[in-house]
Design an enzyme around this catalytic site. Structure first.
Site, PDB file in Angstrom:
ATOM      1  N   ILE A 109       0.870  -1.189   0.000  1.00 25.35           N
ATOM      2  CA  ILE A 109       0.000   0.000   0.000  1.00 25.35           C
ATOM      3  C   ILE A 109       0.899   1.229   0.000  1.00 25.35           C
ATOM      4  O   ILE A 109       1.743   1.375   0.895  1.00 25.35           O
ATOM      5  CB  ILE A 109      -0.898   0.054   1.255  1.00 25.35           C
ATOM      6  CG1 ILE A 109      -1.670  -1.254   1.441  1.00 25.35           C
ATOM      7  CG2 ILE A 109      -1.875   1.227   1.190  1.00 25.35           C
ATOM      8  CD1 ILE A 109      -2.272  -1.398   2.820  1.00 25.35           C
ATOM      9  N   HIS A 110       0.740   2.099  -0.989  1.00 26.29           N
ATOM     10  CA  HIS A 110       1.570   3.299  -0.986  1.00 26.29           C
ATOM     11  C   HIS A 110       0.890   4.536  -1.567  1.00 26.29           C
ATOM     12  O   HIS A 110       1.334   5.649  -1.335  1.00 26.29           O
ATOM     13  CB  HIS A 110       2.873   3.043  -1.757  1.00 26.29           C
ATOM     14  CG  HIS A 110       2.714   3.180  -3.246  1.00 26.29           C
ATOM     15  ND1 HIS A 110       2.163   2.186  -4.016  1.00 26.29           N
ATOM     16  CD2 HIS A 110       3.017   4.192  -4.082  1.00 26.29           C
ATOM     17  CE1 HIS A 110       2.142   2.580  -5.279  1.00 26.29           C
ATOM     18  NE2 HIS A 110       2.653   3.786  -5.352  1.00 26.29           N
ATOM     19  N   ARG A 111      -0.199   4.373  -2.335  1.00 25.90           N
ATOM     20  CA  ARG A 111      -0.780   5.535  -3.013  1.00 25.90           C
ATOM     21  C   ARG A 111      -1.408   6.493  -2.006  1.00 25.90           C
ATOM     22  O   ARG A 111      -2.094   6.067  -1.071  1.00 25.90           O
ATOM     23  CB  ARG A 111      -1.825   5.094  -4.043  1.00 25.90           C
ATOM     24  CG  ARG A 111      -1.201   4.451  -5.259  1.00 25.90           C
ATOM     25  CD  ARG A 111      -2.189   4.277  -6.389  1.00 25.90           C
ATOM     26  NE  ARG A 111      -1.532   3.616  -7.501  1.00 25.90           N
ATOM     27  CZ  ARG A 111      -0.861   4.244  -8.451  1.00 25.90           C
ATOM     28  NH1 ARG A 111      -0.786   5.558  -8.437  1.00 25.90           N
ATOM     29  NH2 ARG A 111      -0.288   3.568  -9.432  1.00 25.90           N
ATOM     30  N   ARG A 141       5.973   6.237   3.461  1.00 25.65           N
ATOM     31  CA  ARG A 141       4.790   7.068   3.719  1.00 25.65           C
ATOM     32  C   ARG A 141       3.731   6.282   4.477  1.00 25.65           C
ATOM     33  O   ARG A 141       3.104   6.799   5.412  1.00 25.65           O
ATOM     34  CB  ARG A 141       4.209   7.599   2.403  1.00 25.65           C
ATOM     35  CG  ARG A 141       2.950   8.461   2.637  1.00 25.65           C
ATOM     36  CD  ARG A 141       2.478   9.194   1.397  1.00 25.65           C
ATOM     37  NE  ARG A 141       2.137   8.289   0.311  1.00 25.65           N
ATOM     38  CZ  ARG A 141       2.729   8.319  -0.875  1.00 25.65           C
ATOM     39  NH1 ARG A 141       3.684   9.188  -1.122  1.00 25.65           N
ATOM     40  NH2 ARG A 141       2.358   7.488  -1.820  1.00 25.65           N
TER      41      ARG A 141
END
Length: 387
Positions: free
Chosen positions: A217-219, A252
């Site tokens: 998960i990064h967006r 992030r």
């Protein structure tokens, strides 16, 4: 011929490995590559390790831009890339994908008449709220040579008015579109066995001969919105009752878990015996994790494809995808950040295992094809007359 290759994010560094390898193995006496790293990804685990592991030549330039708002980051990169292009006077600039580094390279090069080669052209999510969609559209419409990995990408460019029958010399006003296969498939084939020999991550995580789910998960559309991030992790808690989950944490995501998940959900996640939160992994480790997983869930475009390369079903944590073919083949399901739809997708793949993976991403020689076409184009070009 001189190429300036611009990279800045993890996927671009990995893609550049295939092109650099093809130059080294097949075109060393014809092509000189100058590598520019914008520094868009500045965490060593997300950047430097990939140069070391994939044997990519050290960057000739590093702009060290780092994190900033879209406008500030793009402006700094545009200025730095323009200075380098004026100094190096390349025949072409090579840009990958859809990041701010891609956009900055396109703006800098187009303004001073350096022909642009866009690798991964034609991909569309049809969602202009995504910064990546703006970046890829602008780059395509500034490019001289457009290499699209899929038939869907080719059709998208046709619909946007790109002619398919242009003849040389190719220019920004007379571009050439090629359907060439996917450069990441080149890499996956090349590095799959190397990953088995050089990494021990499966053993280290005690997953040998154990089925598990690989998640990424990064967006920002998922990490920055508490309700979406919460829905994804609530689904993960349910899935963890069925199978272990391995989640390499993007920097992030790691930061925002502590601010965008409520305290009770955080406690459940961090105390779960079946959710393995681990630091960012290297490319070879990621290949090993993908290859041995039973299912992949991700909001990453690259990981969607890699799941397909290794014949794994994929749950896509987005409302749309640029890689529509993997959904059309039935090997991926779009769930968005919806807890119920994520669980339904899991249940579907449990009862209907994915078994048919048609060869939709080429033959594993995309980089060689691209370089041969760039050389052909260069033979019809004079050196760019930089403004």
């Amino acid at each position: 011929m001189k190429l300036v290759t611009v990279i800045g994010a993890r996927p671009q560094i990995i893609k550049a490995a295939a092109l650099s390898r093809a130059i080294r193995n097949h075109y060393a006496d014809q092509i000189r590559e100058v590598i520019v790293h914008t520094g868009q990804h500045y965490d060593d685990n997300m950047s430097q390790v990939f140069f070391d592991e994939l044997q990519i030549p050290r960057p000739d330039y590093n702009l060290n831009v780092g994190s900033a708002s879209h406008g500030v980051q793009t402006a700094r990169m545009t200025e730095g890339i323009e200075d380098i292009l004026i100094k190096e006077r390349p025949d072409f600039i090579v840009l990958y994908g859809d990041t701010n580094s891609t956009l900055a390279g396109a703006i800098a090069a187009a303004k001073i008449h350096v022909p642009i080669v866009h690798i991964e052209a034609g991909l569309r999510s049809f969602n202009k709220a995504m910064p990546e969609e703006i970046n890829r559209i602008v780059c395509d419409h500034c490019s001289t040579l457009l290499f699209t990995p899929t038939k869907a990408g080719l059709e998208n460019l046709k619909h946007e008015g790109f002619p398919m029958g242009n003849e040389r010399p190719y220019t920004i006003d007379n571009p050439k579109v090629y359907h060439c296969g996917d450069i990441m498939y080149d890499n996956s084939l090349h590095f799959a066995d190397i990953a088995e020999a050089k990494t021990n991550i499966i053993k280290r995580l005690e997953l040998v001969d154990k089925p598990y789910i690989l998640a990424t998960i990064h967006r920002d559309t998922n990490t920055d919105r508490p309700e979406r991030l919460g829905a994804i992790f609530k689904a993960m808690l349910q899935l963890a009752e069925e199978s272990p989950i391995v989640l390499p944490l993007h920097p992030r995501t790691a930061k925002l878990l502590k601010t965008n998940l409520d305290e009770n959900l955080q406690k459940q996640i961090y105390s779960s015996q079946n959710i393995k939160l681990i630091p960012p992994v290297s490319f070879l480790e990621m290949i090993a994790l993908e290859r041995h997983s039973q299912l992949v869930m991700t909001d990453s475009g690259g990981v969607q494809k890699e799941a397909y390369f290794f014949k794994k079903p994929c749950i896509i944590l987005r409302p749309e995808t640029e890689w529509v073919e993997i959904v059309q083949t039935g090997n991926a399901i779009l769930t968005d950040a919806d807890e119920g739809r994520i669980m339904q997708a899991w249940q579907h793949f449990e009862s209907h295992p994915a078994t048919n993976f048609p060869p939709i991403f080429g033959d594993g020689h995309a980089a060689e094809f691209m370089l041969s076409r760039i050389l052909e184009c260069c033979a019809c070009h004079s050196k760019p007359d930089l403004l």
